[in-house]
Each structure stands twice: as C-alpha cells, then as structure tokens.
Design a protein around this motif. Structure first.
Motif, PDB file in Angstrom:
ATOM      1  N   ARG A 202      23.945  33.716  46.827  1.00 39.42           N
ATOM      2  CA  ARG A 202      23.073  34.724  47.432  1.00 39.42           C
ATOM      3  C   ARG A 202      23.003  35.989  46.562  1.00 39.42           C
ATOM      4  NH1 ARG A 202      19.086  36.459  49.238  1.00 39.42           N
ATOM      5  NH2 ARG A 202      18.849  37.696  51.132  1.00 39.42           N
ATOM      6  N   VAL A 203      24.144  36.402  45.987  1.00 39.76           N
ATOM      7  CA  VAL A 203      24.139  37.579  45.106  1.00 39.76           C
ATOM      8  C   VAL A 203      23.278  37.297  43.880  1.00 39.76           C
ATOM      9  CG1 VAL A 203      25.553  39.095  43.648  1.00 39.76           C
ATOM     10  CG2 VAL A 203      26.380  38.422  45.909  1.00 39.76           C
ATOM     11  N   ARG A 204      23.383  36.085  43.345  1.00 37.96           N
ATOM     12  CA  ARG A 204      22.572  35.733  42.159  1.00 37.96           C
ATOM     13  C   ARG A 204      21.075  35.751  42.477  1.00 37.96           C
ATOM     14  NH1 ARG A 204      25.694  34.879  38.074  1.00 37.96           N
ATOM     15  NH2 ARG A 204      27.731  33.835  38.252  1.00 37.96           N
ATOM     16  N   GLY A 210      22.865  39.837  37.290  1.00 34.47           N
ATOM     17  CA  GLY A 210      24.207  40.285  37.633  1.00 34.47           C
ATOM     18  C   GLY A 210      24.187  41.682  38.226  1.00 34.47           C
ATOM     19  N   VAL A 211      25.317  42.102  38.750  1.00 26.56           N
ATOM     20  CA  VAL A 211      25.429  43.433  39.340  1.00 26.56           C
ATOM     21  C   VAL A 211      26.200  44.347  38.388  1.00 26.56           C
ATOM     22  CG1 VAL A 211      25.239  42.675  41.732  1.00 26.56           C
ATOM     23  CG2 VAL A 211      27.492  42.729  40.648  1.00 26.56           C
ATOM     24  N   ASP A 212      25.981  45.648  38.537  1.00 26.67           N
ATOM     25  CA  ASP A 212      26.596  46.613  37.624  1.00 26.67           C
ATOM     26  C   ASP A 212      28.050  46.918  37.987  1.00 26.67           C
ATOM     27  OD1 ASP A 212      24.254  47.316  35.867  1.00 26.67           O
ATOM     28  OD2 ASP A 212      23.408  47.722  37.851  1.00 26.67           O
ATOM     29  N   ALA A 213      28.420  46.668  39.234  1.00 26.05           N
ATOM     30  CA  ALA A 213      29.819  46.849  39.641  1.00 26.05           C
ATOM     31  C   ALA A 213      30.091  46.010  40.876  1.00 26.05           C
ATOM     32  CB  ALA A 213      30.133  48.314  39.932  1.00 26.05           C
ATOM     33  N   HIS A 228      32.592  37.028  37.541  1.00 25.50           N
ATOM     34  CA  HIS A 228      31.474  36.246  36.999  1.00 25.50           C
ATOM     35  C   HIS A 228      30.107  36.726  37.500  1.00 25.50           C
ATOM     36  CE1 HIS A 228      33.956  33.487  34.796  1.00 25.50           C
ATOM     37  NE2 HIS A 228      34.660  33.173  35.872  1.00 25.50           N
ATOM     38  N   LEU A 229      30.098  37.609  38.501  1.00 25.46           N
ATOM     39  CA  LEU A 229      28.833  38.150  39.003  1.00 25.46           C
ATOM     40  C   LEU A 229      28.398  39.428  38.278  1.00 25.46           C
ATOM     41  CD1 LEU A 229      29.334  37.612  42.850  1.00 25.46           C
ATOM     42  CD2 LEU A 229      27.588  36.533  41.408  1.00 25.46           C
ATOM     43  N   LEU A 230      29.235  39.919  37.354  1.00 21.45           N
ATOM     44  CA  LEU A 230      28.914  41.159  36.654  1.00 21.45           C
ATOM     45  C   LEU A 230      27.809  40.969  35.621  1.00 21.45           C
ATOM     46  CD1 LEU A 230      32.449  42.672  35.918  1.00 21.45           C
ATOM     47  CD2 LEU A 230      30.804  43.459  37.642  1.00 21.45           C
ATOM     48  N   ALA A 231      26.938  41.954  35.552  1.00 23.36           N
ATOM     49  CA  ALA A 231      25.957  42.033  34.469  1.00 23.36           C
ATOM     50  C   ALA A 231      26.669  42.489  33.200  1.00 23.36           C
ATOM     51  CB  ALA A 231      24.869  43.040  34.842  1.00 23.36           C
ATOM     52  N   ARG A 273      34.160  45.289  32.093  1.00 23.83           N
ATOM     53  CA  ARG A 273      35.479  45.889  32.289  1.00 23.83           C
ATOM     54  C   ARG A 273      36.036  45.469  33.652  1.00 23.83           C
ATOM     55  NH1 ARG A 273      35.098  51.682  32.804  1.00 23.83           N
ATOM     56  NH2 ARG A 273      33.066  51.278  33.752  1.00 23.83           N
ATOM     57  N   ALA A 274      37.365  45.373  33.728  1.00 21.49           N
ATOM     58  CA  ALA A 274      38.026  45.043  34.994  1.00 21.49           C
ATOM     59  C   ALA A 274      39.172  46.023  35.225  1.00 21.49           C
ATOM     60  CB  ALA A 274      38.544  43.612  34.964  1.00 21.49           C
ATOM     61  N   HIS A 275      39.319  46.482  36.469  1.00 18.50           N
ATOM     62  CA  HIS A 275      40.363  47.445  36.819  1.00 18.50           C
ATOM     63  C   HIS A 275      41.011  47.030  38.131  1.00 18.50           C
ATOM     64  CE1 HIS A 275      39.049  50.623  33.950  1.00 18.50           C
ATOM     65  NE2 HIS A 275      37.870  50.061  34.133  1.00 18.50           N
ATOM     66  N   PHE A 276      42.294  47.330  38.257  1.00 17.97           N
ATOM     67  CA  PHE A 276      42.943  47.269  39.576  1.00 17.97           C
ATOM     68  C   PHE A 276      43.177  48.712  39.998  1.00 17.97           C
ATOM     69  CE2 PHE A 276      46.366  47.092  42.656  1.00 17.97           C
ATOM     70  CZ  PHE A 276      45.910  46.087  43.498  1.00 17.97           C
ATOM     71  N   TYR A 277      42.541  49.121  41.084  1.00 23.92           N
ATOM     72  CA  TYR A 277      42.624  50.514  41.529  1.00 23.92           C
ATOM     73  C   TYR A 277      43.871  50.739  42.368  1.00 23.92           C
ATOM     74  CZ  TYR A 277      41.746  54.763  44.173  1.00 23.92           C
ATOM     75  OH  TYR A 277      41.874  55.999  44.739  1.00 23.92           O
ATOM     76  N   ASN A 278      44.606  51.781  42.027  1.00 26.40           N
ATOM     77  CA  ASN A 278      45.770  52.221  42.794  1.00 26.40           C
ATOM     78  C   ASN A 278      45.612  53.715  43.030  1.00 26.40           C
ATOM     79  OD1 ASN A 278      48.252  52.998  43.800  1.00 26.40           O
ATOM     80  ND2 ASN A 278      49.399  52.497  41.946  1.00 26.40           N
ATOM     81  N   ILE A 279      45.526  54.117  44.279  1.00 27.35           N
ATOM     82  CA  ILE A 279      45.277  55.521  44.615  1.00 27.35           C
ATOM     83  C   ILE A 279      46.361  56.448  44.070  1.00 27.35           C
ATOM     84  CG2 ILE A 279      46.475  55.595  46.862  1.00 27.35           C
ATOM     85  CD1 ILE A 279      43.958  57.065  47.959  1.00 27.35           C
ATOM     86  N   TRP A 280      47.560  55.918  43.814  1.00 33.32           N
ATOM     87  CA  TRP A 280      48.687  56.726  43.345  1.00 33.32           C
ATOM     88  C   TRP A 280      48.825  56.726  41.827  1.00 33.32           C
ATOM     89  CZ3 TRP A 280      50.441  59.765  47.007  1.00 33.32           C
ATOM     90  CH2 TRP A 280      50.278  59.357  48.338  1.00 33.32           C
ATOM     91  N   ALA A 281      47.950  56.040  41.115  1.00 34.41           N
ATOM     92  CA  ALA A 281      48.060  55.945  39.653  1.00 34.41           C
ATOM     93  C   ALA A 281      48.066  57.328  39.015  1.00 34.41           C
ATOM     94  CB  ALA A 281      46.909  55.117  39.094  1.00 34.41           C
ATOM     95  N   GLY A 282      48.979  57.546  38.104  1.00 28.55           N
ATOM     96  CA  GLY A 282      49.044  58.798  37.365  1.00 28.55           C
ATOM     97  C   GLY A 282      49.896  59.872  38.008  1.00 28.55           C
TER      98      GLY A 282
END
Length: 343
Positions: A202-204, A210-213, A228-231, A273-282
């Motif tokens: 459905r996203v395709r 692809g999607v931007d994020a 795999h859905l990323l542009a 690009r791929a990221h794992f978000y952590n609110i406490w990072a840094g």
C-alpha cells in the motif's frame, strides 16, 4: 527538615498493575541547584508498560517509582536557583520518579510551561512531543513537500508527530488501527490499516519512488520493511521495539539488533540513513548541550500547541492513587490519547 509527607506509587517488581504499591515518604529538601515540583499532572506512557514487565532497555532495579515526565508548580528551591522560579509551572523529563505528589529535580532540567496551557495539556506533549520534534527536525530534517511514513500514527508519539509534520508542509502516510482512520484523515494523513497485512504494498502504491522518512516504533521485522521503503536519500528513524513488549528473555537484545542493523545499513553506499532514536542520547557527554536542546525543542512543541498546530487528546484523568487502573487502561489498547494522573 520539611515535616510534610509526599505520596508515591512504587513498582515493586514484575507484577500486575493491581500490585503497584503506595508509599508515603519524607518531603525532600532541595539542595544547591535543585527544586521541588508539586506535581499537577504526570502520565502513563509506553515506557511504564514496558517497565512493569521488566522490558524497558535501561530501567533501574526494582523497586522504584515510575513516571517518565511531569508538569507542576515549583514549591521550593535550593541555593543558587532563581527565586522567580517559585510558583511557576514547569515540565520535567525524568525517566522515573514522576508518579509522586512531589518530585526533586535539578532546576536546569525544568522547562517553563507558557501561560495559556493547562498542566494536563502540557503533560500530553512532554516525552511524546520532545520525541516527535527531535526525530522529525533533528534527525530526519524533513522539508515541505516531502512524504513520510509514520507507524502507529494514532499512538501517543505518532499523533504528535503527524501534526508537527503536517504543520511543516509534509505529506504523511500513517499506519493505525481502523478506529483511528477518520481522525487521521481530519489531520490530513492518509491512513493504512496495519492489520490488513499489505502495508508495504500500500505504501508503494501511494509513494512509488519511496518515502523520504519512516518513523518506526514497532521494531522486529518492521524495521527491515521500513528500510526498504525509503526513497534515495531517505532516513529511517527507529525508536522502539513495541512488537517485543510481551516477549521473554533479554530486554536489551531487540534494541541491540536494531542498532546492529542501522550500523550496517549506514555502511551501504546508497545515500540512505538509519538511526535509532534515544531521547537521552548525549546527556552524559555534554549535559549543558543536552539540556539546551531539550528546552528549545519542548518550547517549540508548547508553541505549536498554543498555535493550534498540535492537539494531543486526553483519554482519561485519574488521581495518582488509581495508577493501577490507569496502567491497566493504557495497556488495554482501547483508548485514544494520553492517560493523565493528577495529585
């Protein structure tokens, strides 16, 4: 020493919500640079649901007082704190400790709540709003005209994220259960039923290039599909592993797998690009920079709420003494919006 007593809800171990405990303790005296906040609103987030199962990535040892964030009035202040802060309404991100009538925090960790927002309104967007803003604007760096996919668009973070994205001129595709679809359409989101089993196809259809994020809290297999859905030039932001909430075994392993995948994907020469978000990072590396960023981003979210760009619904308001009922309600998956606990 303050003779008043404070009221706390304690998570004693891996127990049913009904086995949460109530504790009375001495009121804390703020030390240098500290404040005591008289809680007006705290909330039930996905983190507490995971902590109850012993499944949150870096939760403290039992027993402890849960509560990821809170909003309240500054009751007392220690040496070196601006006395003008007394009586002001502030918000604080604490990870644990928020389910209490009074909470001791460093004054530098408190963010002032602007006039015109109630404590409950502000509470709906503390952890969820910071998470959404930072993923959208600091990591994915979205721009007007782009298209993004938000998993769990009807959830706590998701509903704030889609509204912030729409306010930035971004097109949004959102996965959600069908009961959220009408509300999402009203926000300008194209909803997809994640239970239908054809999300990728459905996203395709909706975004052939692809999607931007993609913003993915599901984890597991979903992260791979999201990548795999990323542009070309797109960004994957993973920020949880909701699909493993009820699993047993290592609570770190699902997150470590996502981290390993994001590291590997970032070595590939495809511009994504791929990221794992952590609110406490840094926070441990540069506490002042972390605090400044958090204050800026939460203030941006509060401004968006005051402007009407973001409305985070309140599913229920219950007194702190009924935290067990609130947690059970949150885990039922039958409500929409934030469950608020009040003194």
């Amino acid at each position: 020493m303050n003779s008043e007593r404070l009221f706390q809800v304690v998570l004693p171990g891996i127990v049913a919500p009904e086995d949460l405990q109530i504790r009375h303790a001495a009121m804390p005296d703020p030390g240098p640079g500290q404040i005591v906040i008289a809680m007006e609103a705290t909330g039930v987030s996905f983190a507490e649901q995971q902590m109850r199962r012993g499944r949150y990535y870096d939760q403290p040892p039992f027993p402890f007082v849960p509560g990821y964030d809170l909003v309240g009035r500054v009751l007392s202040a220690g040496q070196g704190v601006d006395p003008d802060l007394l009586g002001r309404r502030v918000a604080a991100l604490v990870k644990v400790g928020g389910w209490a009538s009074h909470v001791l925090v460093d004054a530098k960790d408190a963010v002032e709540v602007p006039d015109g927002l109630t404590a409950a309104q502000a509470e709906t967007v503390v952890v969820n709003g910071i998470t959404a803003w930072q993923m959208l604007h600091r990591i994915a760096r979205v721009r007007a005209g782009q298209t993004v996919l938000v998993h769990g668009a009807g959830g706590g973070v998701g509903v704030v994220l889609v509204q912030l994205a729409r306010a930035a001129g971004v097109k949004v595709i959102g996965t959600a259960s069908t009961r959220h679809h009408d509300a999402l359409r009203e926000l300008g989101v194209t909803p997809i039923d994640y239970r239908a089993g054809n999300v990728t196809a459905r996203v395709r259809e909706l975004a052939p290039r692809g999607v931007d994020a993609v913003f993915d809290h599901v984890g597991g297999r979903s992260v791979i599909d999201s990548w795999h859905l990323l542009a070309p030039g797109g960004t994957l932001v993973a920020y949880g592993s909701a699909s493993t909430r009820d699993d047993t075994g290592s609570k770190q392993w699902p997150v470590l797998k996502i981290l390993a995948r994001t590291w590997f994907w970032n070595t590939l020469p495809n511009g994504r690009r791929a990221h794992f978000y952590n609110i406490w990072a840094g926070r441990t590396l540069n506490k002042d920079r972390f605090r400044a960023r958090l204050r800026n981003d939460l203030t941006e979210v509060f401004t968006a709420v005051r402007r009407g760009d973001v409305t985070a619904g309140i599913a229920a308001q219950l007194p702190l003494a009924r935290a067990a009922e609130a947690l059970r309600l949150a885990e039922s998956g039958t409500v929409t919006g934030k469950i608020i606990l009040t003194p």
